[in-house]
Write an enzyme that holds these catalytic residues in place. Sequence first.
Site, PDB file in Angstrom:
ATOM      1  N   ASP A   8      62.907  32.832  10.996  1.00 35.18           N
ATOM      2  CA  ASP A   8      61.703  32.097  10.621  1.00 35.18           C
ATOM      3  C   ASP A   8      61.149  32.652   9.304  1.00 35.18           C
ATOM      4  OD1 ASP A   8      59.316  30.487  11.018  1.00 35.18           O
ATOM      5  OD2 ASP A   8      58.327  32.321  11.658  1.00 35.18           O
ATOM      6  N   ASP A  10      57.218  32.114   8.038  1.00 36.34           N
ATOM      7  CA  ASP A  10      55.829  32.542   8.212  1.00 36.34           C
ATOM      8  C   ASP A  10      55.671  33.462   9.417  1.00 36.34           C
ATOM      9  OD1 ASP A  10      54.455  31.087   6.075  1.00 36.34           O
ATOM     10  OD2 ASP A  10      55.110  29.303   7.143  1.00 36.34           O
ATOM     11  N   LYS A 152      63.645  23.560  16.658  1.00 35.52           N
ATOM     12  CA  LYS A 152      64.530  24.444  15.904  1.00 35.52           C
ATOM     13  C   LYS A 152      65.835  24.722  16.658  1.00 35.52           C
ATOM     14  CE  LYS A 152      61.068  27.142  13.329  1.00 35.52           C
ATOM     15  NZ  LYS A 152      60.598  28.527  13.050  1.00 35.52           N
ATOM     16  N   ASP A 175      58.356  34.391  15.420  1.00 31.38           N
ATOM     17  CA  ASP A 175      57.030  34.847  15.841  1.00 31.38           C
ATOM     18  C   ASP A 175      56.175  33.784  16.517  1.00 31.38           C
ATOM     19  OD1 ASP A 175      56.541  33.367  13.342  1.00 31.38           O
ATOM     20  OD2 ASP A 175      54.504  34.160  13.549  1.00 31.38           O
ATOM     21  N   ASP A 179      59.407  28.817  17.734  1.00 32.00           N
ATOM     22  CA  ASP A 179      60.663  29.576  17.769  1.00 32.00           C
ATOM     23  C   ASP A 179      61.226  29.695  19.186  1.00 32.00           C
ATOM     24  OD1 ASP A 179      60.874  30.304  14.982  1.00 32.00           O
ATOM     25  OD2 ASP A 179      59.170  31.631  15.303  1.00 32.00           O
TER      26      ASP A 179
END
Length: 226
Positions: A8, A10, A152, A175, A179
């Site tokens: 990821d 951010d 994702k 995070d 995710d």
Amino acid sequence: MVPPLAVDIDGTLTRPDESVDPRVFDAIRGWEAPVVIATGKSFPYPVGLCAFIGIPTNVIAENGGAVYVEEAETVRYNGDPEGAKAVGTAYVEAGYELGWGPIDMVNRWRETELAVAREQPLEPLVDIADDHGMVVVDTGYAYHVKTPEVDKGRGLETVAAALGMTPDAFVAVGDSENDAELFGRVGRAFAVENADETAKQAADELVDAGFADGFFEALDRIRASR
């Protein structure tokens, strides 16, 4: 040998001020297996990040809505952009705002979903999305309106197939809530210390450090276990 990596942006490759930690450039560039940048950001962001790092452009953008694998020379779009746009229109007509100001750079290049600022009311957004058959995912940085079947994890399935691999060959680091589906597809998943509870529950391992420091800790653990 190290496994292919899905990571990821951010909250994972960044510092607490949301800027990308420059140390991740060399770490990713030096990874001896394919790296996939998997983000909720619109398509140009991960493409640009790969270009500046100097790695092949393997990206999952917009929470799986847009996928590109340089080797395969194919862009795949998933989702329902018209549905997301309809949710945004109804939300504004109900008296709310997307929250990005008169020039919306967050959604300007977004092709498969819609992002709403987290300062805006969530409950009416969820209700309106539900009326349109859409869902809302809180990434910790924005509320993303998307189709339920796009995430994702499914994006990684597309990437892995294009690379001649299987999703469970990958290790993932992330995070956020968005995710969790990615974590469920890979062979090993790490949540950084600043991760939300959904990501932590879905991860196989939690690292002690947060943000980019947590990413480096995950890489160290991966290398140590090979």
